[in-house]
Structures are given as C-alpha cells and as structure tokens.
Design a protein around this motif. Structure first.
Motif, PDB file in Angstrom:
ATOM      1  N   THR A  72       0.764  -1.071  -0.033  1.00  0.00           N
ATOM      2  CA  THR A  72       0.171   0.162  -0.057  1.00  0.00           C
ATOM      3  C   THR A  72       0.820   1.399  -0.050  1.00  0.00           C
ATOM      4  OG1 THR A  72      -1.668  -1.060   1.109  1.00  0.00           O
ATOM      5  CG2 THR A  72      -1.955   1.277   1.346  1.00  0.00           C
ATOM      6  N   SER A  73       0.446   2.079  -0.856  1.00  0.00           N
ATOM      7  CA  SER A  73       1.299   3.713  -0.881  1.00  0.00           C
ATOM      8  C   SER A  73       0.513   4.558  -0.617  1.00  0.00           C
ATOM      9  CB  SER A  73       2.054   3.582  -2.131  1.00  0.00           C
ATOM     10  OG  SER A  73       2.483   5.007  -2.564  1.00  0.00           O
ATOM     11  N   ASN A 129      -4.090  -6.463 -10.495  1.00  0.00           N
ATOM     12  CA  ASN A 129      -5.290  -6.232  -9.372  1.00  0.00           C
ATOM     13  C   ASN A 129      -4.894  -5.103  -8.437  1.00  0.00           C
ATOM     14  OD1 ASN A 129      -6.971  -8.405 -10.318  1.00  0.00           O
ATOM     15  ND2 ASN A 129      -4.990  -9.499  -9.570  1.00  0.00           N
ATOM     16  N   TYR A 130      -5.629  -4.018  -8.672  1.00  0.00           N
ATOM     17  CA  TYR A 130      -5.177  -3.018  -7.741  1.00  0.00           C
ATOM     18  C   TYR A 130      -6.387  -2.059  -7.505  1.00  0.00           C
ATOM     19  CZ  TYR A 130      -4.780  -0.984 -12.367  1.00  0.00           C
ATOM     20  OH  TYR A 130      -5.111  -0.948 -13.671  1.00  0.00           O
ATOM     21  N   GLN A 131      -6.157  -1.212  -6.538  1.00  0.00           N
ATOM     22  CA  GLN A 131      -7.272  -0.198  -6.020  1.00  0.00           C
ATOM     23  C   GLN A 131      -6.321   1.404  -5.975  1.00  0.00           C
ATOM     24  OE1 GLN A 131      -8.963  -1.124  -2.330  1.00  0.00           O
ATOM     25  NE2 GLN A 131     -10.137  -2.810  -3.006  1.00  0.00           N
ATOM     26  N   ALA A 132      -7.283   2.168  -6.285  1.00  0.00           N
ATOM     27  CA  ALA A 132      -6.835   3.457  -6.204  1.00  0.00           C
ATOM     28  C   ALA A 132      -8.075   4.541  -5.556  1.00  0.00           C
ATOM     29  CB  ALA A 132      -6.396   4.182  -7.193  1.00  0.00           C
ATOM     30  N   LYS A 177      -9.456  -5.367 -11.688  1.00  0.00           N
ATOM     31  CA  LYS A 177      -9.384  -6.856 -11.227  1.00  0.00           C
ATOM     32  C   LYS A 177      -9.087  -7.414 -12.683  1.00  0.00           C
ATOM     33  CE  LYS A 177     -10.365  -7.157  -7.057  1.00  0.00           C
ATOM     34  NZ  LYS A 177      -9.525  -7.391  -6.070  1.00  0.00           N
ATOM     35  N   ASN A 178      -7.876  -8.337 -12.691  1.00  0.00           N
ATOM     36  CA  ASN A 178      -7.573  -9.082 -13.929  1.00  0.00           C
ATOM     37  C   ASN A 178      -7.509  -8.204 -15.438  1.00  0.00           C
ATOM     38  OD1 ASN A 178      -7.865 -11.455 -12.525  1.00  0.00           O
ATOM     39  ND2 ASN A 178     -10.199 -11.443 -13.108  1.00  0.00           N
ATOM     40  N   ASN A 179      -6.719  -6.981 -14.988  1.00  0.00           N
ATOM     41  CA  ASN A 179      -6.266  -6.006 -15.992  1.00  0.00           C
ATOM     42  C   ASN A 179      -7.500  -5.229 -16.389  1.00  0.00           C
ATOM     43  OD1 ASN A 179      -3.414  -6.835 -15.889  1.00  0.00           O
ATOM     44  ND2 ASN A 179      -4.129  -8.500 -17.138  1.00  0.00           N
ATOM     45  N   VAL A 210      -4.566   6.997  -2.085  1.00  0.00           N
ATOM     46  CA  VAL A 210      -4.079   5.489  -1.454  1.00  0.00           C
ATOM     47  C   VAL A 210      -4.101   4.650  -2.809  1.00  0.00           C
ATOM     48  CG1 VAL A 210      -4.512   3.526  -0.003  1.00  0.00           C
ATOM     49  CG2 VAL A 210      -4.890   6.090   0.456  1.00  0.00           C
ATOM     50  N   PHE A 211      -2.870   4.052  -3.014  1.00  0.00           N
ATOM     51  CA  PHE A 211      -2.767   2.903  -3.971  1.00  0.00           C
ATOM     52  C   PHE A 211      -2.510   1.692  -3.285  1.00  0.00           C
ATOM     53  CE2 PHE A 211      -0.556   0.541  -7.222  1.00  0.00           C
ATOM     54  CZ  PHE A 211      -1.569   0.493  -8.127  1.00  0.00           C
TER      55      PHE A 211
END
Length: 495
Positions: free
Chosen positions: A316-317, A367-370, A435-437, A491-492
């Motif tokens: 997490t950044s 897979n990521y969140q921003a 998710k999944n690009n 937040v990433f």
C-alpha cells in the motif's frame, strides 16, 4: 495424502523461489544501468510521461529506489517520445544518451551530462537526426580507445530496413565526426522488420553486440535478443548462427533491449520483458539475468536471476500531500503539465482549459485499487482515473452535488453515468478497483470506510494501454479555466 500435499507445497515454494521476478516492477522499458562508486543506477524510457527518464538507485541490483529523473523539465528541442536513455560513466562524468522527437522533425539522439547520476543533468542537444529517425544511441570506445556512437536508423517506421550505424564522437560529446559506417542490419528471418537496442561489451579480444529484434510492444509482441561479434569495433560483424539467444521463458515474454553490467565478478544483463499475466497493462518490466562467455567465444544466458529481497508483491502506498513538492511516484502527460499548489496537506490543481488534467503513477500488477480523497467544490470536478494517455482514459470525478463517470476513446468522450450525492461541506472518497487488468468498477464514500458501488455497465477498457506504454492510475480534475480542484489524499493498493 498428507505427505503428498507437503511435497506439492515444497515444490511450489521452490519453483517460486527460483522463478525470475522483476527487479523494477511496472513500466520500466529499455533499461540502462551503470555503476558509480558502490551504487548502481538505472534509467528507462518514459515516452510521453514527464518528468523524463526516471532514475533508480541500488546497492545490489535487486532492490531499487527512485532518486529522481534525468529531465525534471523537458528539453527545449524535443516535444515527445522520450525513449531509451543510455547511461554512461566515463572519466568521472555521467552521460545520458537518449532518443526524443524533435519539434517539427523526427526522432533524434541527444546527450546530456552530469557530475552525478542523481543530476542535475545539462542537456547538450541532438547529435544525429536522420530523415527516417535515429534512436537507441550507445557510446563505446574502440580497441584504440577512440570514442564512437552506435545507433539505429528507424527505417521500420517507413517500411525500410534498420541499419545499425557507427560514427566517431568528440570527447566533449557534442558532435559526431568523420563518416558513419553500417555495422549490420535486419537480414535474418527471426529479426523481422528491425534490429535495435544495441549494447556492446568487450571480452577476450572480441566486441559483442547484444541486440533486440522483431516486434517490441503490445499484445502481439515478438521481441527477442540476439548476439553479434567482431574483432574490431568497425567490423566485420558476425551474427551468431543460433540466434536468438534469449526468448520468452517462464513468466516472461518478449525479452530485449538492455545493458550488460558486472556485479561481484559476474556478468549480468538488465533488460525488459512483459509479464504473461499482466502483459501490456503493466508494461515492460526490468529483469536481470546472468550470462557467460563460451569456450568458442560466444555468449549464452544462464539460469541465474537476480530478484528483489521482498517476495510479498502486495503493498500500500499513501500520499497525504504534506511535502513541499510532489513525491517521485507522480508523472504527467508531456502535452499537459499540471499547474498545482501544495499547501496544508492539500493538492490544489489549477484548471487551465477544457482538457482533463491529471497526475498518475505506474501500476505493477493486474489487480489494484486507487482511492482519491477529494474536497468537493461547487463547479470543478476531481477524482480517480485509469489513464492510457490524454485521449484514452476512464475516470470518476465529483463535485458537491454529483459524481460523473466518463470514458474516452481516441478523444471521443462518453458518459457512463451521473449520480447525485450530497457532499457539500464534506470530504468525498472515490475508489477505483481493477481486477484481471480489464475489470473495472468505481465506488464512493463520505467517511472513507463505507463505500457504495456506482451502478455502471462494466466498460471494455482493453484498448487503454498505448502501444509502447502501460496504463497508469491517478488523480484527475476537470472544469473551466480558473477553477481549482482540491484533493487531500491518495491511496494505492497493489495485490
């Protein structure tokens, strides 16, 4: 059964431990690496993202941290396509040979110098600009210690062959001298329509050119790596009969375009490749693999890989915008530098015209969140975005009374929905989940904890990555000239 399960688990763990992993995750194409003192420094293509050419530092070639960039502000003579920086340390000076598109012209090779790899760099302008374009400059001294520049003529861009040229370079690195000479070109079937990215090293009386060939980028990439050798730098050059010597393997495809480096008495090659799972969405990532010289004076890659110490890929950044300047994770379009102010833990983005303005960071997994914490205004909109470039993006932005989700393809913008929200005098959190690009969703919260998903039809975002880059996640604002959009946090999370 229990013993069998333990054996399977051990096998998986061993395979993971031995698997090749990126030393610099995310978009870090055409990497170049040098050693200065006890530290290694690497730079890579930034293309149409600014600042130009991120610079990374490491003590062990495995764990890297960004120190800055070669050009925090773009050069005066070039406008876009900041490609393939080649770092060189010679006689106590650091040089960066780089490719960029000349204003009103084509691709040229320029050079900049500094007293330290961490800069500041002084630009000396272009060295060579051919009509078809000149790219991938590499400096090398011959057997008599005379300095030369090797580069590729970008003939493939106009349906022509791609000669690799060499020409003498003055010691000031400001001018080519004498006549250029061709070393070799793409004349083997596996090389396809190009050879490029030449890196030259010396061993046992030979010069070796490690070079890339075929299709570099995108879903249909065919990139691979070959080797050629010569007793004298000016040739004749002989290509290895068993080329290519490095092709897709394990989790990685389309490997090529890098630099050789010595570490603890061993030879290594830093280069880029696509991860099979995230492909062009995360871009060409930096890998390091060992090589050795054979008894018959050729070169072969070994199965020794350098990998980061941390095997946990999730992280997490957070950015609370409490510094005097933007931190190094951020970049922006070379065509639209943002005007901003950092004050009291807030980022204020100045709206200059009708275009979206954004800052963005690399992604490094499928897979990521921003999440963007906005301070909604009456008119300007601010929020979270997934960005290919300034014409291809998708975003959710908000003002005090509504949230707007928009998608852009080739500059044509379409609304995916407008949602009423009562956010006056409150902070509003907008979250993007990928998710999944390619599976994307947006949600919002008024307290940062309880999120409500926005009801949109999942769009097709497979078109987003540019042909030579990855997508990026970031903060976007829009409005009319004079508006100021305010953001208080970002937040990433990478999974």
């Amino acid at each position: 059964m229990k013993i069998l399960s333990i054996h399977l688990l051990l096998l998986v763990l061993v395979q993971f431990a031995n698997a090749q992993r990126a030393v610099i995750r995310g978009d870090f194409a055409d990497p170049s690496v040098i050693k200065v003192g006890k530290s290694y420094y690497a730079a890579a293509t930034s293309s149409n993202w600014a600042p130009a050419y991120p610079v990374m530092k490491s003590k062990d070639l495995k764990n890297w941290k960004q120190t800055g960039s070669i050009f925090p502000d773009l050069t005066s003579w070039a406008d876009y396509y900041y490609w393939a920086p080649e770092l060189n340390y010679d006689n106590g000076k650091v040089y960066a040979y780089y490719t960029a598109h000349k204003k009103g012209g084509n691709l040229c090779i320029g050079v900049a110098s500094a007293d330290s790899p961490e800069g500041p760099f002084k630009d000396h302008g272009p060295l060579v600009c051919q009509e078809a374009g000149s790219i991938d400059g590499f400096p090398i001294r011959d057997e008599n210690n005379k300095l030369y520049l090797i580069w590729k003529e970008d003939g493939n861009s106009i349906g022509q062959p791609t000669p690799i040229w060499i020409q003498a370079l003055n010691e000031e690195r400001t001018q080519l001298t004498g006549e250029k000479k061709e070393l070799f070109r793409n004349d083997k079937p596996w090389e396809g329509n190009l050879v490029e990215g030449v890196s030259v090293i010396k061993n046992n009386g030979y010069f070796y050119a490690i070079y890339a060939a075929a299709g570099c980028c995108g879903a249909g990439c065919t990139y691979a790596t070959g080797i050629a050798r010569a007793k004298n730098l000016m040739g004749p050059w002989e290509k290895y009969a068993a080329n290519p010597i490095l092709t897709g393997q394990g989790d990685w495809i389309c490997p090529g375009h890098g630099t050789a480096i010595m570490h603890k008495g061993k030879n290594y090659f830093m280069y880029h490749a696509y991860d099979k799972t995230s492909t062009q969405y995360t871009g060409r990532q930096a890998l390091i693999r060992g090589f050795e010289f054979t008894p018959d004076n050729w070169l072969r890659f070994t199965d020794e890989y350098l990998s980061p110490s941390n095997k946990n890929l999730a992280y997490t950044s957070t950015d609370n915008f409490d510094k005097k300047s933007l931190n190094l994770q951020w970049s922006w379009s070379v065509f639209n530098k943002p005007e901003y102010e950092l004050k009291n833990g807030r980022l204020a983005l100045q709206i200059k015209d009708e275009r979206e303005i954004f800052i963005a960071r690399r992604i490094d997994s499928p897979n990521y969140q921003a999440t963007v914490e906005t301070v909604p205004g009456k008119n300007p909109l601010a929020g979270v975005a997934l960005i290919g470039d300034e014409k291809n993006l998708i975003y959710a932005v908000a003002k005090q009374d509504s949230i707007h989700v928009t998608i852009a393809r080739d500059g044509a913008r379409s609304s995916l929905g407008k949602f009423p929200v009562a956010a006056a005098d409150k902070h509003l959190f907008l979250k993007m989940d990928v998710k999944n690009n390619k599976e994307i969703s947006f949600s919002y919260s008024l307290n940062g904890d309880d999120f409500t998903k926005l009801d949109i039809t999942m769009p097709d975002i497979s078109y987003l990555p540019p042909w030579d880059r990855a997508v990026r996640a970031g903060i976007l604002a829009k409005g009319v000239q004079g508006d100021v959009a305010v953001v208080e946090g970002f937040v990433f999370k990478s999974e």
